[in-house]
Structures are given as C-alpha cells and as structure tokens.
Enzyme design. Sequence first.
Site, PDB file in Angstrom:
ATOM      1  CE  LYS A  99       0.150   1.296  -7.962  1.00 13.82           C
ATOM      2  NZ  LYS A  99       0.976   0.103  -7.551  1.00 13.82           N
ATOM      3  CB  THR A 101       1.765  -3.171  -5.826  1.00 15.80           C
ATOM      4  OG1 THR A 101       1.982  -3.709  -4.518  1.00 15.80           O
ATOM      5  CG2 THR A 101       0.442  -3.709  -6.372  1.00 15.80           C
ATOM      6  CE  LYS A 153      -0.558  -5.620  -2.400  1.00 18.66           C
ATOM      7  NZ  LYS A 153       0.601  -4.732  -2.434  1.00 18.66           N
TER       8      LYS A 153
END
Length: 290
Positions: free
Chosen positions: A240, A97, A172
């Site tokens: 993050k 990711t 995502k």
Amino acid sequence: MAEVAFIGLGVMGFNMAGHLACEGHSVRVYNRSPAKAELWCDEFGGDAFATPRQAAEGAEFVMVCVGNDDDLRAVLLGPDGAFAGMAPGSILVDHTTASAEVAREMAVLAAERELGFLDAPVSGGQAGAEAGMLSVMVGGDQAFYDRAAPVIDSYAKMIRRMGPVGSGQLTKMVNQICVGGLLQGLAEALHFAQCAGLDAQGAMEVISKGAAQSWQLEHRHQSMLEGSFDFGFAVDWMRKDLSIVLDEAARNGAQLPVTALVDQFYAEVQAIGGGRWDTSSLIARLKKPA
C-alpha cells in the site's frame, strides 16, 4: 496536560494512545472494533466512544492512525466524523501513512472549520510504538506544530516539521523507499552468503560494524535466516505504501526503478501467502542452496 482524542487503535495506535495516557494526558478513544477500544480502556483508563465525532468533542488535539486515504476520510468526514465534533482552534494530527494529496484535501476542509491540521506519519514499527521511540515527520503550519509537538513527544524519539501540509507524507515516502531497498539488499546478501557456504550469521556480525551497518541488518538478519516473519510491518501494508510512493513519483517525475522492482518482489511474497508476513520476508522468494 491536554485533552486528547485518539482514533484508530491498531498495532501502532494502541501503544501510542497508551503513552499519551501514561504521560498524564486525558485520553478519549475510538476504534472501529469497539472491543479493542474497551481493551485499551481496561489497560490505560480513559473513555471509549461510539463514533469519531463523540471522541473528538472537547478534545484540544485529535490524533488519528488508520489504514489508508479512504479510512482517513471515513473517520474525519460526515456527521459522525471527527471534524464534526472538533471545536474551532483544536488540531487534528494525522499519523496515518497516506498520500500527500489526501493530507492537503483534509487540511483545506479543516481550515474551513477553523481547525488546525498536521500530517504526521511515523516510522519505527510496532517496537518503536511500544517503546515510545517513534520518528515523526510532520507537515503543516509552524504554529500548529509548535502546539502539538509536546503532546506528540509522548511517543516520539524524533519529531521534525518538514514543511507545509503534505511534507510529512512525502518524507514517509522517502523512508519507505529506503526501507524497501535496504531489505532487498539484505535479503540478497544473506542469500549470497548461504550460496557461498559462508557462516551467514558471522558475516552479518562482521559487516554490521562497518559501512553496511543499518537498523534492518541489526534487527532483521537473524529472523530472516530463521525464516521467521510472523511479526512486524506486514507486506500488505508495505505494498500500500509503495503504491502511494510510485503514484507520487509518476506525478513529480522521480525515477524509482529499484522501488518499482521491490514492489514486484513483494507481490511475489503475497502470491506465496506472505501478505501478513513482516517486510523482511523478501528473502523467502530467493531459493536457498540444497
């Protein structure tokens, strides 16, 4: 069956690579901590290598699942990086990711070497990886996708090409926007039920059969009520991911006030020592009734 290299044997990658081996693919692995790679080989067979380049040599597909943009560059680039070991015509599938920007950057460098590149982040968490039931959102050329999809299917419940390179990462980001908002809503609902003197467990069982139903409600409400967060996807990693989301929103003009607020709430969870807690720990910052 394919020759596959898997780079990054963390919570997700360890199990994903395992499913590839169990499906009969020939799997070569690299992990920054060699002991983890040896542990994987003890469980699944295959070979462990000292560098990403060595693992990638001779592989038709190279799967990567590391932490962030910088980690991705570290394992792909340079004389010991995976790109240096890959033969023309092979395909890099990045399950990290990361940002859409780094996906586009790596795709250009891959093309210069006559390599394919797909950005293919996953959703489903550790449980999905262990069960081989991940959702995989993919960006990249259709021809590369068509070749890689049967291999990715070893650990996927759902695979879909979303568009050109970067589209997987953008999808995502959509996923993380939803997850953060849902968990905050669930935390507030449980907190409200407790303050109102309701049987919170019973309330969740009732509403889970109606319009409020979600994966997060079904799988996280009980552990949230118990104050159990020592599992799952860590708050540090979620922050993050949300940082990537908010940076992308600043570029494309999307207005994400709730996402920005949830990111601040996760910062509060970190401040009370919950950086490694599961993302459902948002409830921990809400005061329970005496």
